[in-house]
Design an enzyme around this catalytic site. Structure first.
Site, short mmCIF file in Angstrom:
data_model
loop_
_atom_site.label_atom_id
_atom_site.label_comp_id
_atom_site.label_asym_id
_atom_site.label_seq_id
_atom_site.Cartn_x
_atom_site.Cartn_y
_atom_site.Cartn_z
N GLU A 110 0.25 -3.16 -7.55
CA GLU A 110 0.40 -2.42 -6.29
C GLU A 110 -0.77 -1.48 -6.03
O GLU A 110 -1.25 -1.35 -4.90
CB GLU A 110 1.72 -1.65 -6.27
CG GLU A 110 2.94 -2.50 -5.90
CD GLU A 110 3.41 -3.42 -7.01
OE1 GLU A 110 2.93 -3.28 -8.15
OE2 GLU A 110 4.26 -4.30 -6.74
N HIS B 188 15.38 -1.07 -5.36
CA HIS B 188 15.00 -2.06 -4.36
C HIS B 188 15.62 -1.77 -3.00
O HIS B 188 15.68 -2.67 -2.17
CB HIS B 188 15.44 -3.47 -4.78
CG HIS B 188 14.53 -4.15 -5.73
ND1 HIS B 188 14.34 -3.73 -7.01
CD2 HIS B 188 13.73 -5.24 -5.59
CE1 HIS B 188 13.48 -4.53 -7.63
NE2 HIS B 188 13.09 -5.45 -6.78
#
Ligand SMILES: Cc1ncc(C[n+]2csc(CCOP(=O)(O)OP(=O)(O)O)c2C)c(N)n1
Length: 779
Positions: free
Chosen positions: A516, A585
């Protein structure tokens, strides 16, 4: 699409072999270089002059800090003192090996890098370009008492350009308006984008992702440029370093998966000065002797790594020249470890208790300037080059360098600081949308652009609406490049980018490693070098892994560069709960990024807005965080076939009403509309204001609505604590207090962690019923 490569291993006994990494390969003398015609007297004197210039500049900071700098006895220097005294050969040798258009990125200890980049650009320019550069920098010439004259010869123009370079560097260190970054970046963030210096970074390792992105840009544009990424030994243990080296060495750049087999054109340069701050690379904070060993982990050629004598300017010049030519043949990336030493501490406030005089002596005996000077005095240059270098010539050069530094320091010290009203001037770039350059205006596709059919009501779902935005912008501008985890064949975790690989090919849409930080860092570097990256982070929970790149790099470079550049990138990510995905999530972390000035933050609620806003985001000059709600992808909405844009920063009244205002965004807009129709049955008329853009916030539309209704509730799926809802509440009470007939309410998730169990998740998230209940309490 099925992948081209089959996953298969033959289970035959074997051992893994690594290609070897040369250590101190360069053993030639200056005399040999001169004899072979590799180096001229002029080039040698330029190398020496640069090293002296770095030493003079940093020596000045030492003396200023001690109050003994003669030209400025009263001057108070406020700012960092990360000096590279001792490391000059590494900066100068490496950057002198680059071409005019090559890029560098640098670190908190980057005075030498900035000095050398500016110097070499001036020396490499042809006369016409030099004149043009000076014309552009005319105001600095007059600030240092120079005027440009048509009759000036090359030598005088170079001298004026060098003085301006030095003046602007020192002005930046002194916090003056004439500094490269107008005094707002300071020495640790010095950058000169015009000369290919993409910035020094005070986040250790922070610029490695940027360098990787710049290299991906160069590779894509096939412009033959090289990126030299200089960072300390400490930086190369940072996560972003590993992610960036991995991303840069991805096989798809070289193995034919992309249309050209060309390795990312980047040299990772480790400036190993023995210490991080005080932590020792060898024997203490890593498990290896040479950091160059790490290259073996990243590609099958060990990134052509070498360990180089960083005290010997010729060895550095040689290694970087060879690496640059390898890279220009498509064989990059390269990793070079320069072994060097810093004579001063981490900064001038470092008491240096962790090393002794004996160690320092070993390294001062190898002083790069002294060694090179001694070699220069011995060597015989051809008569045609002016013959041997005399003691007197060296003294004159040194006097010139120190005098120039003194003069420019005095000029810089007495120059104006930035005006107070520029305090926030460059937080956002004011750059207008640029025309797509001809070369990128009509990019080829591998097959016709797909057309998505509307249902009988003219509707498509939000997933397709977003995909259409991507397709249209990729078709409009060949600089728009998509990348992220699993977005190619797989289409991303939510299928948004399905089909794009078959249409645009892997040059325009590619998978990355699960990195990321490097994904976002690369987007920053790509946008700085004139591509228009759209990167995807699967879930916004994962942006926490990339926070330095989002908050310290993407958000800050427009400001830290004094408005020299903009960072036109889009980061798409998903938010929200409702699918039982629990704590890691399904968060809604909007406020994490709204807290970072410099970022535009968008969270659409409908297919129409999602498409129009994403298209605007891709054309925007500032970095955009684009939040897509996971539960919206399948929802239908009208989207015209004709092209349109939705402006950034404009709220939209999704339903008019007179009794209460519901301020919302993203998924809570649908819930608010549902709540409004329930309330309608009880005779309560609610107005639903979809802010669409969180930053910049259209507070005026909110206030006009509150003025009409007198009551307001702000809702989102974020947890309430320190959420963006709090910001809106605060602004309403600050600017619209007089309009209010009851306290401002908010409805978010409670201050907990999203649960997985469905009953708990339902309790956790706001919904229409909860909204109705809370609104009724104030009516
Ligand atoms: C991410 C980050 N962590 C810690 C620091 C504090 N810090 C500044 S410089 C430095 C040492 C860096 O070592 P190295 O990369 O070897 O560069 P050097 O200072 O030796 O030139 C540290 C720990 C920082 N600026 N950024």
């Amino acid at each position: 699409m099925v992948k081209e490569i089959k996953v298969n291993y033959k289970t035959k006994q074997d051992t893994i072999k690594f290609s070897s990494i040369p250590v101190f390969k360069y053993q030639r003398s200056l005399a040999q270089e001169v004899e072979k015609g590799n180096l001229t007297k002029k080039k040698c004197l330029e190398l020496l002059e640069q090293m002296m210039m770095v030493r003079a500049l940093e020596g000045m900071l030492v003396e200023i800090s001690a109050g003994i700098y003669k030209p400025l006895p009263e001057f108070k220097y406020v700012g960092p003192t990360h000096l590279s005294i001792g490391q000059e050969a590494t900066s100068v040798g490496s950057i002198s090996a680059l071409g005019l258009n090559d890029y560098i990125t640098s670190s908190h200890r980057g005075h030498g890098d900035a000095m050398a980049k500016g110097y070499n650009v001036i020396k490499a320019m042809n006369l016409d370009s030099l004149r043009k550069l000076l014309e552009k920098r005319k105001k600095y010439a007059s600030a240092i008492g120079e005027s440009l004259n048509e009759k000036d010869d090359r030598a005088s123009l170079e001298e004026i350009a060098l003085k301006i370079h030095l003046y602007r560097m020192i002005s930046e260190l002194f916090g003056k308006a004439d500094g490269y970054c107008r005094g707002v970046g300071g020495g640790m963030h010095i950058a000169d984008f015009e000369s290919g210096h993409l910035g020094a970074n005070a986040i250790v390792g922070g610029h490695l992702g940027i360098a990787c992105g710049a290299a991906i840009s160069c590779r894509y544009k096939e412009n033959g440029r090289v990126v030299l990424c200089l960072a300390g030994d400490g930086a190369y243990s940072n996560g972003i370093a590993h992610e960036s080296m991995n991303l840069s060495t991805m096989a798809q750049f070289k193995n034919g998966l992309m249309s050209t087999k060309y390795g990312a054109p980047i040299i990772f340069g480790i400036i190993n000065n023995g210490y991080a701050m005080s932590g020792q690379e060898t024997g203490e904070i890593t498990g290896i002797d040479y950091l160059a060993r790490r290259a073996a982990a990243y590609d099958l050629e060990s990134m052509h790594a070498e360990v180089v004598d960083g005290m010997n300017v010729l060895a550095v010049l040689d290694a970087v020249s060879r690496s640059a030519s390898l890279i220009r043949k498509g064989k990059g990336p390269v990793l070079l470890e320069f072994i060097t030493y810093r004579y001063k501490g981490h900064s001038l406030s470092d008491p240096l208790t962790y090393r002794d005089r004996d160690e320092l002596k070993i390294w001062t005996d190898r002083d790069p300037i002294n060694i090179f000077t001694a070699a220069l005095k011995k060597v015989k240059f051809p008569k045609s080059q002016g013959g041997s270098i005399t003691e007197d010539e060296i003294k004159k050069l040194k006097d010139k360098v120190y005098k120039r530094n003194d003069e420019m320091a005095a000029r810089a010290a007495s120059s104006a600081p930035p005006a107070n009203d520029t305090l926030l001037s460059y937080v956002f770039s004011a750059k207008e949308e640029d025309d797509v350059p001809k070369k990128f205006a009509k990019p080829k596709t591998l097959k016709p652009i797909p057309r998505y059919r509307r249902n009988k009501n003219g509707e498509i779902n939000c997933r397709i609406a977003i995909r259409e935005a991507l397709i249209e912008e990729m078709k409009r501008d060949g600089r728009v490049i998509l990348f992220g985890e699993d977005i190619a064949e797989y289409g991303g975790a939510f299928g948004v980018t399905n089909e794009l690989l078959s249409v645009f090919g892997r040059d325009r849409i590619f998978n990355t490693s699960i990195s990321e930080s490097a994904i976002v860092g690369a987007a920053v570097g790509m946008s700085m070098t004139d591509t228009r990256p759209v990167c995807e982070i699967m879930y916004d929970d994962f942006i926490l892994q990339a926070m330095d790149q989002i908050g310290n790099q993407a958000a800050k470079w427009s400001y830290m560069s004094g408005g020299q550049i903009s960072v036109p990138m889009v980061l798409r990510t998903t938010i929200g709960g409702g699918r039982g995905y629990a704590g890691q999530h399904s968060q809604s972390l909007e406020s994490i990024v709204t807290h970072m000035p410099g970022l535009i933050v968008i969270a659409p609620s409908s297919s129409y807005d999602a498409k129009g806003l994403l298209k605007s985001a891709i054309r925007e000059s500032n970095p955009v965080i684009f939040f897509e709600h996971q539960l919206m992808y399948n929802s239908l909405g009208k989207v015209p076939l004709e092209e349109y844009l939705v402006p950034i920063g404009k709220a939209d009244i999704k339903k008019e009403g007179t009794d209460v205002t519901i301020v919302c965004w993203s998924f809570t807009v649908a819930q608010s509309l549902e709540a409004a129709s329930i309330l309608e049955e009880d005779g309560i008329s609610a107005e639903v204001v979809d802010i669409r853009t969180l930053v910049p916030l259209d507070i005026n539309t909110i206030l006009s609505s509150v003025k009409k209704t007198g009551r307001v509730i702000v809702t989102s799926q974020e947890i309430t604590q320190s959420g963006f809802t709090a910001e809106i509440v605060s602004q309403i009470q600050e600017y619209g207090f007089d309009y209010l007939d009851s306290p401002i309410l908010r409805l978010g998730a409670p201050n907990g962690v999203p649960p997985s169990a469905q009953n708990l998740e339902k309790l956790f998230l706001p919904d229409a019923e909860k909204l109705v209940k809370i609104i009724k309490e104030i009516m």
